[in-house]
Write a protein that holds these residues in place. Structure first.
Motif, PDB file in Angstrom:
ATOM      1  N   LEU A 168       0.837  -1.204   0.000  1.00  0.00           N
ATOM      2  CA  LEU A 168       0.000   0.000   0.000  1.00  0.00           C
ATOM      3  C   LEU A 168       0.866   1.246   0.000  1.00  0.00           C
ATOM      4  CD1 LEU A 168      -2.816  -1.073   2.467  1.00  0.00           C
ATOM      5  CD2 LEU A 168      -3.100  -0.432   0.079  1.00  0.00           C
ATOM      6  N   ILE A 203       2.241   1.713  -3.531  1.00  0.00           N
ATOM      7  CA  ILE A 203       1.236   2.239  -4.470  1.00  0.00           C
ATOM      8  C   ILE A 203       1.026   3.727  -4.223  1.00  0.00           C
ATOM      9  CG2 ILE A 203      -1.163   2.077  -5.225  1.00  0.00           C
ATOM     10  CD1 ILE A 203      -1.165  -0.812  -4.344  1.00  0.00           C
ATOM     11  N   GLY A 204       0.904   4.100  -2.912  1.00  0.00           N
ATOM     12  CA  GLY A 204       0.734   5.506  -2.573  1.00  0.00           C
ATOM     13  C   GLY A 204       1.918   6.318  -3.067  1.00  0.00           C
ATOM     14  N   LEU A 212      -5.491   8.465  -5.730  1.00  0.00           N
ATOM     15  CA  LEU A 212      -4.602   7.375  -5.363  1.00  0.00           C
ATOM     16  C   LEU A 212      -4.086   7.563  -3.935  1.00  0.00           C
ATOM     17  CD1 LEU A 212      -3.557   4.955  -6.948  1.00  0.00           C
ATOM     18  CD2 LEU A 212      -1.499   6.246  -7.470  1.00  0.00           C
ATOM     19  N   THR A 268      -4.998   4.936  -0.941  1.00  0.00           N
ATOM     20  CA  THR A 268      -3.985   4.108  -0.284  1.00  0.00           C
ATOM     21  C   THR A 268      -3.808   4.519   1.169  1.00  0.00           C
ATOM     22  OG1 THR A 268      -2.325   5.578  -1.205  1.00  0.00           O
ATOM     23  CG2 THR A 268      -2.624   3.471  -2.296  1.00  0.00           C
ATOM     24  N   ALA A 322      -6.777   3.011   3.068  1.00  0.00           N
ATOM     25  CA  ALA A 322      -6.631   1.558   3.145  1.00  0.00           C
ATOM     26  C   ALA A 322      -5.496   1.200   4.098  1.00  0.00           C
ATOM     27  CB  ALA A 322      -6.365   0.991   1.759  1.00  0.00           C
ATOM     28  N   GLY A 323      -4.402   1.955   4.016  1.00  0.00           N
ATOM     29  CA  GLY A 323      -3.239   1.673   4.844  1.00  0.00           C
ATOM     30  C   GLY A 323      -3.544   1.805   6.322  1.00  0.00           C
ATOM     31  N   PHE A 329       0.642   7.007   6.391  1.00  0.00           N
ATOM     32  CA  PHE A 329      -0.655   6.768   5.747  1.00  0.00           C
ATOM     33  C   PHE A 329      -1.623   7.920   6.033  1.00  0.00           C
ATOM     34  CE2 PHE A 329       0.393   2.056   5.705  1.00  0.00           C
ATOM     35  CZ  PHE A 329       0.553   2.031   4.332  1.00  0.00           C
TER      36      PHE A 329
END
Lengths: 743, 353
Positions: free
Chosen positions: A67, A70-71, A86, A90, A93-94, A140
């Motif tokens: 994650l 991706i971020g 994005l 992320t 989600a993280g 995050f």
């Protein structure tokens, strides 16, 4: 998007650092001891995130890494829309993943049963989160913040969005998560399995809810007793506070300055000290008790230990607070209203009864609710004076430290206490908001307040003068008490108590602190000095966001923060134990938990002070700074903070002093290594060592007076050189702060 | 301050909501580089909101804003190449004049020395050399105002924004400072957007005026055009007072129209008007009162007020009441006396019905 890349670069660097160079999990013995450096990066406990995934078999952490990557890739996406989406996705989600994995996987593997059936058993568990894990969680959170900023949220101001998200994150972790854990703890067994039996049984316990005092001859349940005490203390302190306020504003009382001094007392008095002084006066071997025995042959009795004694102590403690609230209310009644009433042929009595008093009603209700909440939250006085007739806050304490350790019972009691105080708080916020008639309008309101009717004036003096005398005697006891050998038995004067507590000697290595109190004294100073600037910073940052920024959910944000103020210290204490004793966050026994507790308990006061001060600064000053190429961080640092200096000083002093005097939450959180002055004193009291306890208390009061006076001098000096608009701030500040004291 | 770079400003279908209240429904403006454009209107018309959106202090709900051809719609205030002079000046009370002026330069990354040098220059520009060490509280209102202008100008913004910059000055100073601002703008050639509710100020300083009402543009044009050819009753009344009465267009003659106002015949520029019923805006100074003659439009004096260099009358006629400014102070007409009205050649305009 240039500056957007710069801040993302910083985050990426931090992320690499978090995954590669610091231990992922909590280090036994403390991160800042840096002993882990020698064994790093090997070892199941010390390895950083990447090695945990690759060689330690904690493969689930790969999700966090993925994650993050991706971020991070958003940094190289050009389309602003995709990029911000994005980042937000992320980040969210993280943070959810970090929380879930932390809660779901404990030392021994899955903490819950359903993932075990879904994914199969884990070969190994994990310790509590450490530097790496916490840093990654923060990254995050900042992903979300920066993503939102790039979407134009809060006018694209990354600093403001970042502050808001981090504050929400911190409040969630340090207020809502513990309270949630406490609720969970009430329905859990020791091993963490769901078992509501204890909860149900405790909820129905007649010791809590019995109404025997109404129907039978027995004592009522502890919940009713606490409620009754709170109502009585609220009434007592409101009536006395009103009497004091009337004397201070509506009479020709010669010592008005002295009256105002009263208002400083509750800030500097550790909450159990009044109870202690009362014991020395009216306890079984107290001065008054002995005198009555010898003079009139009245048998010494234990009448003080129980609700009566607690009530007297609480009224003594809270009257100054209600005086402070009500003095503003009484002064706020517009003189022209009273003059109008008098020109309409009403005499003084009718004017007071039909005009002044009704105008003060909302203020009186407010003072009552403050007294009510204070009494509910008070821990120190009931602990000293409660005897076997405890109230909720002390019952909670004994449920976890007493002979029968019953966390479920403690949690249930805490929930009951919390629901009482929160109801009062909600009543205060919802019912009283916008009902204040006694506001100063800003129109020139000349004219004089009507004098009090004769009969009222007499009864007000009748209340105030004896009570003042009583207060003086009580505080006199605190000062004198430390110099008396053994109360009741041997009333000769001595320095022995001070010597035992605060002696120093000169040994081979220079100065040696031989007194028994030094250890806790220095710990207290250390923790107070660490937490004071943090409290002020968090409080003022929050105030800045609330006053100066508009965003969806701002009211909820403010409300949640202020609500944390209505959470009694005992409830915070018990919930911190339940939340931070086990992974994912383990802090008990450390200085960190004390600091966190102080910061989040005292922050609302800093927030209110900051709001008051900041609303007096013209908003165009910030806007001017923004249009002059300064971002909000620079604006805050260069323009707002210098102008708020008096408010900052007040917040610092206040949080410092509160960290020294508070007991209710602290007593749950202290450890052998980090013992605080107040809990040490309570320990002395429990052992019957009143002399040292009193000596130590007066020492604390002396230290706090010195600190407050010192800061007062500094702020006072500034006031001379500053223009009026800013100078007014510090004054109103102090008044606001003192309204907020809780045990 | 020599290398000022004027930028154009474009609003494209900008909309701004505050909660459920729509301050600006749909606004499109284009401002040419190097011009001074005034946003004029009564309070609550959206002019300040427009200015604040340009500064980045508010963000539009929808639409686009371009400065110098660059889309700045979502850009935060501190990254935009504009600077602003505030109504309250918003000088930082804890910094002296020089530090105030140097503040923006330091924020933009200039070294402290250079920032101070440029700030000194900036103070020179506005005639405050040697006053740098004074705190704002030690400066007069006019001096504070000039520090505020210098503070904004030293940043060489593409666009300078001025939010009612003169409203805290007394009447005499106001006239002087507005001349200074106009002179500075023409000398340095920057683009300026100026917000005010005072039409005299707007007429005096502007290249163009945008009159706003309820978040929309009521009329846009050069000062003279707005004053002499108002399109609506609102504009006619807002840009200097006007008597608005009904009239009848009885004929056309080239560009001119022949009108009849309650029996009084007059000839004026027709603009788009066609024959038939119409509305006429008459400036108070465009009415001639004649006590003797009885032809044309007759009226009766209701009130008369002597004001030194002129007399103000309220005159009742069959087409409505007229507010008249008469410079013939030597003759004063008593209330209840009858007069006949005539019109001068300037100060009349046909407006939309």
């Amino acid at each position: 998007m240039h500056s957007g890349n710069k801040r993302l670069n910083v985050l990426l660097g931090l992320g690499v650092f978090a995954f590669l160079f610091v231990p992922w999990y909590r280090v036994e013995g403390g991160f800042y001891a840096f002993e882990w450096l020698s064994a790093f990066p090997t070892g199941s406990d010390l390895a950083p995130g990447l090695l945990q995934i690759l060689s330690e078999g904690r493969s689930w952490l790969a999700v966090a890494l993925l994650l993050f990557l991706i971020g991070a890739s958003a940094r190289f996406v050009v389309s602003a829309d995709t990029r911000s989406k994005l980042l937000v996705a992320t980040g969210a989600a993280g943070i959810v993943f970090m929380a879930l994995q932390g809660l779901a996987i404990s030392f021994i593997g899955w903490a819950w049963t359903f993932p075990e059936t879904m994914f199969g058993a884990l070969p190994l568990g994990q310790p509590a989160m450490g530097a790496g894990a916490i840093l990654v969680s923060l990254i995050f959170v900042l992903f979300i913040a920066f993503g939102l900023a790039e979407r134009g949220f809060m006018k694209g101001d990354a600093f403001v969005v970042g502050s808001i998200t981090i504050l929400i994150f911190l409040v969630t972790v340090f207020i809502f998560y513990p309270i949630g854990s406490m609720f969970a703890g009430s329905v859990q067994d020791f091993d963490g399995s769901f078992k509501p039996d204890g909860f149900i049984q405790n909820m129905q316990d007649p010791a809590i809810w019995s109404l025997d005092c109404v129907v039978g001859g027995n004592r009522c349940g502890v919940a009713w007793r606490t409620l009754f005490l709170a109502v009585m203390s609220g009434l007592g302190s409101t009536i006395l506070g009103l009497a004091f306020a009337l004397v201070a504003t509506r009479t020709r009382f010669p010592f008005k300055k002295g009256l105002r001094l009263l208002t400083v007392l509750p800030i500097i008095t550790p909450p159990f000290v009044i109870g202690l002084a009362l014991t020395l006066l009216f306890g079984r071997s107290g001065v008054v008790t002995e005198a009555l025995d010898t003079l009139f042959g009245i048998e010494p009795s234990r009448w003080l230990y129980g609700l009566t004694g607690i009530w007297i102590a609480q009224v003594l403690s809270f009257t100054p607070i209600s005086f402070l609230v009500l003095i503003g209310v009484v002064e706020g009644v517009s003189p022209s209203m009273e003059e109008a009433s008098q020109t309409l042929r009403a005499d003084r009595w009718r004017t007071f009864w039909r005009v002044s008093l009704p105008l003060m009603k909302p203020g009186l209700a407010n003072a009552f609710l403050i007294g009510f909440i204070e009494s509910m939250a008070d821990f120190g006085n009931p602990l000293v004076l409660g005897g076997s007739h405890g109230v909720l806050s002390t019952e909670i304490f004994f449920a976890v430290v007493g002979s029968q350790i019953d966390p479920s019972r403690a949690a249930v009691l805490a929930i009951i206490l919390l629901s009482f105080t929160l109801s009062a708080f909600l009543a205060q916020r919802l019912w009283l908001s916008g009902k204040n008639f006694a506001t100063v309008t800003g129109k020139g309101d000349s004219g004089a307040h009507a004098g009090l009717p004769k009969s009222l004036s007499i009864s007000v003096y009748g209340l105030v003068l004896p009570w003042m005398g009583f207060t003086v005697v009580v505080y006199g006891m605190i000062l004198v008490g430390g110099f008396v050998k053994t109360w009741g038995l041997d009333n000769s004067l001595t320095l022995e108590h001070y010597a035992r507590a605060f002696s120093v000697s000169f040994g081979e290595d220079g100065l040696v602190w031989t007194g028994v109190a030094w250890n806790s004294f220095w710990t207290t100073m250390e923790i107070a000095l660490i937490s004071a600037p943090l409290t002020a910073a968090v409080g003022l940052l929050t105030a800045y966001i609330i006053v100066r920024q508009k965003f969806a959910g701002k009211n909820a944000f403010e409300f949640a923060l202020m609500m944390s103020f209505a959470i009694p210290g005992t409830v915070i204490g018990i919930s911190y134990i339940m939340a931070f004793n086990l992974p994912p966050l383990e802090m008990t026994g450390s200085a960190l938990i004390l600091v966190a507790c102080f910061v989040f308990r005292n922050m609302p006061v800093g927030v209110r002070g900051g709001i008051a001060a900041m609303s007096q600064l013209d908003k165009s000053l910030d806007e001017a700074s923004l249009t002059l190429r300064a971002n909000s961080a620079r604006t805050l640092r260069k323009v707002i903070l210098p102008l708020l200096r008096p408010a900052i000083t007040a917040a610092l002093v206040y949080s410092f002093v509160r960290a020294i005097t508070s007991i209710s939450a602290v007593i749950f959180l202290v450890s052998a290594e980090y013992n605080m002055a107040t809990s040490y004193i309570v320990g002395l009291v429990e052992n019957g060592e009143y002399g040292i306890a009193i000596a130590y208390s007066s020492m604390l009061i002396f230290v706090m007076i010195t600190v407050i006076a010192g800061f007062q001098l500094l702020v006072g000096e500034r006031r001379l050189r500053r223009e009026n608009r800013v100078a007014g701030v510090s004054k109103s500040q102090k008044i606001r702060f003192t309204q907020e004291k809780t045990a | 301050m020599s290398e000022l770079k004027p930028g154009s400003v474009v609003f494209e279908n900008v909309r701004k909501d505050f909660g459920t209240f729509t301050a600006i429904p749909d606004l499109s403006i284009t401002i040419e580089p190097g011009t001074l454009v005034t946003l004029l209107g009564p309070s609550g018309c959206g002019k300040t909101t427009t200015l604040r959106m340009l500064a980045g202090l508010e963000h539009p709900t929808s639409g686009r804003i371009l400065i110098g051809g660059r889309d700045v719609t979502l850009m935060p205030a501190h990254e935009r190449d504009v600077s602003m002079v505030f109504q309250s000046y918003a000088l930082f009370p804890h910094m002296n004049a020089l530090d105030n002026v140097a503040y923006g330069l330091e924020s933009s990354g200039f070294k402290k020395r250079e920032a101070r040098e440029r700030a000194e220059e900036g103070l020179d520009q506005v005639g405050l050399s040697g006053m740098g060490h004074r705190l704002p509280a030690e400066l007069s209102g006019g001096q504070q105002q000039r520090v505020a202008v210098a503070r904004a100008l030293v940043l060489n913004p593409q666009v300078l924004l001025l939010d009612e910059p003169l409203s805290n000055l007394d009447a005499r100073l106001r006239r002087r400072v507005r001349t200074e601002i106009r002179e500075l703008q023409q000398r340095l050639g920057f683009t300026a957007v100026y917000v005010t509710h005072d039409q005299d100020e707007a007429l005096a300083v502007s290249d163009r005026i945008v009159v706003m009402k309820d978040g929309e543009i009521a009329q846009e044009g050069a000062p003279r055009a707005l004053y002499e050819e108002p399109v609506s009753e609102f504009i006619a009344d807002f840009m200097g007072e006007a008597n608005v009465v009904s009239c009848e267009i009885v004929g056309r003659d080239g560009d001119d129209a022949l009108i009849d106002v309650g029996g009084l015949k007059h000839r004026l520029r027709a603009r788009q008007a066609t024959t038939g019923k119409a509305r006429l805006a008459v400036r108070p100074g465009a009415v001639v009162l004649n006590p003797e003659a009885t032809s044309g439009l007759g009226g009766e004096i209701l009130t008369a007020a002597y004001l030194g260099d002129h007399v103000e009358y309220e005159v009742e006629t069959k087409v409505g009441n007229f507010f008249v400014i008469d410079h013939a102070v030597e003759r004063s007409l008593a209330p209840k006396s009858t007069v006949s009205l005539g019109f001068r050649n300037r100060g009349l305009a046909l407006i939309e019905a």
